[in-house]
Write a protein that holds these residues in place. Sequence first.
Motif, PDB file in Angstrom:
ATOM      1  N   ARG A   1      -5.794 -22.945  21.796  1.00  0.00           N
ATOM      2  CA  ARG A   1      -4.611 -22.571  22.576  1.00  0.00           C
ATOM      3  C   ARG A   1      -3.403 -23.369  22.101  1.00  0.00           C
ATOM      4  O   ARG A   1      -2.314 -22.812  21.901  1.00  0.00           O
ATOM      5  N   ARG A   2      -3.574 -24.647  21.906  1.00  0.00           N
ATOM      6  CA  ARG A   2      -2.475 -25.488  21.454  1.00  0.00           C
ATOM      7  C   ARG A   2      -2.056 -25.137  20.023  1.00  0.00           C
ATOM      8  O   ARG A   2      -0.864 -25.099  19.708  1.00  0.00           O
ATOM      9  N   PHE A   3      -3.026 -24.866  19.164  1.00  0.00           N
ATOM     10  CA  PHE A   3      -2.706 -24.538  17.772  1.00  0.00           C
ATOM     11  C   PHE A   3      -1.855 -23.279  17.701  1.00  0.00           C
ATOM     12  O   PHE A   3      -0.823 -23.241  17.024  1.00  0.00           O
ATOM     13  N   MET A   4      -2.277 -22.236  18.390  1.00  0.00           N
ATOM     14  CA  MET A   4      -1.520 -20.989  18.378  1.00  0.00           C
ATOM     15  C   MET A   4      -0.144 -21.189  19.010  1.00  0.00           C
ATOM     16  O   MET A   4       0.857 -20.634  18.543  1.00  0.00           O
TER      17      MET A   4
ATOM     18  N   ASP B   1      -5.129 -20.704   9.724  1.00  0.00           N
ATOM     19  CA  ASP B   1      -3.979 -21.606   9.569  1.00  0.00           C
ATOM     20  C   ASP B   1      -2.972 -21.062   8.568  1.00  0.00           C
ATOM     21  O   ASP B   1      -1.756 -21.113   8.790  1.00  0.00           O
ATOM     22  N   VAL B   2      -3.476 -20.523   7.467  1.00  0.00           N
ATOM     23  CA  VAL B   2      -2.594 -19.956   6.436  1.00  0.00           C
ATOM     24  C   VAL B   2      -1.912 -18.707   6.975  1.00  0.00           C
ATOM     25  O   VAL B   2      -0.710 -18.488   6.746  1.00  0.00           O
ATOM     26  N   VAL B   3      -2.644 -17.881   7.717  1.00  0.00           N
ATOM     27  CA  VAL B   3      -2.039 -16.693   8.310  1.00  0.00           C
ATOM     28  C   VAL B   3      -0.947 -17.102   9.296  1.00  0.00           C
ATOM     29  O   VAL B   3       0.150 -16.520   9.311  1.00  0.00           O
ATOM     30  N   ALA B   4      -1.217 -18.109  10.109  1.00  0.00           N
ATOM     31  CA  ALA B   4      -0.204 -18.579  11.053  1.00  0.00           C
ATOM     32  C   ALA B   4       1.046 -19.063  10.323  1.00  0.00           C
ATOM     33  O   ALA B   4       2.172 -18.754  10.713  1.00  0.00           O
ATOM     34  N   GLU B   5       0.879 -19.814   9.248  1.00  0.00           N
ATOM     35  CA  GLU B   5       2.019 -20.329   8.493  1.00  0.00           C
ATOM     36  C   GLU B   5       2.875 -19.201   7.931  1.00  0.00           C
ATOM     37  O   GLU B   5       4.111 -19.228   8.015  1.00  0.00           O
ATOM     38  N   GLU B   6       2.235 -18.186   7.356  1.00  0.00           N
ATOM     39  CA  GLU B   6       2.977 -17.099   6.728  1.00  0.00           C
ATOM     40  C   GLU B   6       3.575 -16.142   7.755  1.00  0.00           C
ATOM     41  O   GLU B   6       4.726 -15.727   7.643  1.00  0.00           O
ATOM     42  N   PHE B   7       2.798 -15.785   8.768  1.00  0.00           N
ATOM     43  CA  PHE B   7       3.269 -14.787   9.724  1.00  0.00           C
ATOM     44  C   PHE B   7       4.292 -15.364  10.704  1.00  0.00           C
ATOM     45  O   PHE B   7       5.173 -14.635  11.176  1.00  0.00           O
ATOM     46  N   ALA B   8       4.183 -16.638  11.038  1.00  0.00           N
ATOM     47  CA  ALA B   8       5.088 -17.209  12.032  1.00  0.00           C
ATOM     48  C   ALA B   8       6.537 -17.194  11.574  1.00  0.00           C
ATOM     49  O   ALA B   8       7.448 -17.283  12.395  1.00  0.00           O
TER      50      ALA B   8
ATOM     51  N   ASN C   1      -3.307 -28.880   7.044  1.00  0.00           N
ATOM     52  CA  ASN C   1      -2.381 -28.257   7.980  1.00  0.00           C
ATOM     53  C   ASN C   1      -1.716 -29.305   8.873  1.00  0.00           C
ATOM     54  O   ASN C   1      -2.410 -30.048   9.584  1.00  0.00           O
ATOM     55  N   PRO C   2      -0.394 -29.375   8.882  1.00  0.00           N
ATOM     56  CA  PRO C   2       0.283 -30.427   9.657  1.00  0.00           C
ATOM     57  C   PRO C   2       0.109 -30.282  11.164  1.00  0.00           C
ATOM     58  O   PRO C   2       0.087 -31.291  11.879  1.00  0.00           O
ATOM     59  N   VAL C   3      -0.007 -29.063  11.663  1.00  0.00           N
ATOM     60  CA  VAL C   3      -0.220 -28.872  13.096  1.00  0.00           C
ATOM     61  C   VAL C   3      -1.591 -29.400  13.500  1.00  0.00           C
ATOM     62  O   VAL C   3      -1.741 -30.125  14.491  1.00  0.00           O
TER      63      VAL C   3
END
Length: 422
Positions: A61-64, A254-261, A297-299
Motif C-alpha cells: 500500500r505504501r509503495f503504490m 517497481d520498473v512499471v511504477a517508475e515508467e508509468f507514474a 529502487n529508492p522508494v
Amino acid sequence: MREIKYQAGVIDPLNKALGRLEAPLAPDAARTGWSLLQEELSLPAAVLYEERLAHNLEWMRRFMGEYGVQLAPHGKTTMAPKLFARQLGAGAWGITLATAHQTAAAHAHGVKRVLMANQLVGRRNMEIIADLLRDDPDFEFFALVDSAALVDQLGKFFQERGQTLQVLLELGVAGGRTGVRDDAQQQAVMDALARWPQALSLAGVEIYEGVLKEEADIRAFLQRTVAVTRQLAQQGRFGRSPVVMSGAGSAWYDVVAEEFARTDIGTPIDIVLRPGCYLTHDVGIYRAAQQRILASNPVAQKMREGLLPALQLWAYVQSIPEPDRVIIGMGKRDAAFDAGMPIPARLYRPGSEAPVDVPAHWEVTGMMDQHAYLQVKPGDDIRVGDMIAFDISHPCLTFDKWRHIPVLDRDLRVIDIVQTFF
C-alpha cells in the motif's frame, strides 16, 4: 434444476457452472484457537502467518502510494475472497483475474471491479460476464483484446444482448504471449472496434511485461505503451475517463511504477499495477525479484524491511529408511515444485519448547504425489514424528492445492481460516 449441497467449502460441478458459490468460512470457534505445536491440526497443512500478511499488505500500500498509482492485485494467486477483502480494504482499486469463472467467484463474494488480464473467448464465458453486468449495475469489468477476430466475436455477442463491454487494447512483444505486435495489428484491432461502437468501449491499454527478461527491454516496452496510450487519447478513442493503463506482474512492478507514474496523456488516467504474489511472497523466484527491487529502487530502500514470506507447508517426518534419507509426508499434491523444491526452514519436536532452524544442508531432492525426499547427514538429530515447516517458491501453484488454509498468530495458534475457490 436441483441445487446439490455438499459440505462447507465444496462446490459441485453443476452449481459451479450455474455460478452458485458458497460464502467464505467465518472463523469457527471450534477451529480457531487450535494449536499447531500441540498437534491440533492435521498435517500436511498449508498455513498463513497473520503478522506477515499484515506487513505485506501495508508495505505494498505504501509503495503504490509513493508512486501515486493504483493496485489491482492478481487474484488468481490465492482465489481467496477473505484475502481479496483485505486487499480491497487496504485501498486496492480492484482485483485482477484470469478467467470468467474466477470473475464470477470474486463477484459472488463482493468484488465490484475486475480487470481480467486475459482475452474473453467463447460463448459461455461471454455469457457469464454479460450476466454479471446485467444483474449488477455497480459491477465494472474489463477484458483484453488483441485481434480483430476477437473484437468481432465480442461485438456481435454483446450487441445482440444490447450490452456494452469495456475492453483494453493489449500490446505484446515478438516471441511473447498475447498482445498486438506492431502498428498494423494494432490498427486492425482499432478498425474492428469502430465497427461495434455500441457493444464495445475502449477503456485503456494493457501489457504484461513479465515475458521479457532484461530491464532495458522492459523499459522500452513500457515506453511504447505510454506512447500508444497518449496517441489514442489524442485521437479521442477512449470511452472511459479516467483512461486505464495497466501492467506489472510480481517481478517488475517497481520498473512499471517508475515508467508509468511519469505519464501525462492530456486526460485523466488510472495507472493500475497488478502484482499478486506480494501478499504471501516466497523464498524463491519472488524473493530474488524483491532483492533486486530493494537494491535498486529508492522508494523500496526508504521503507521498512521488504516483503516477507507468509505461506509455509508443515508436514511430519514419516520415515527414516536410510541414515541420510528422510521421507516427509508432503508431496506434489501439497506444494508447488515448478519453480524449485520446497525448502526446509523450521523443525519442531512435539513436546519441545519452540521450533528451531533446520541445518543449512537439509534439502528436498525429489517429490512424489504425497511424499518428499529430504537429504540429511547421518547423525543429524531428526526423528519420526518431528514436524518441519517448508518455505515455497511460487505461491500461485501452492494455493490451488488447498481449500482451507489456517491463519496463525505468532504463537502458531489458528485465528482464522481462509477458504479458496479454484
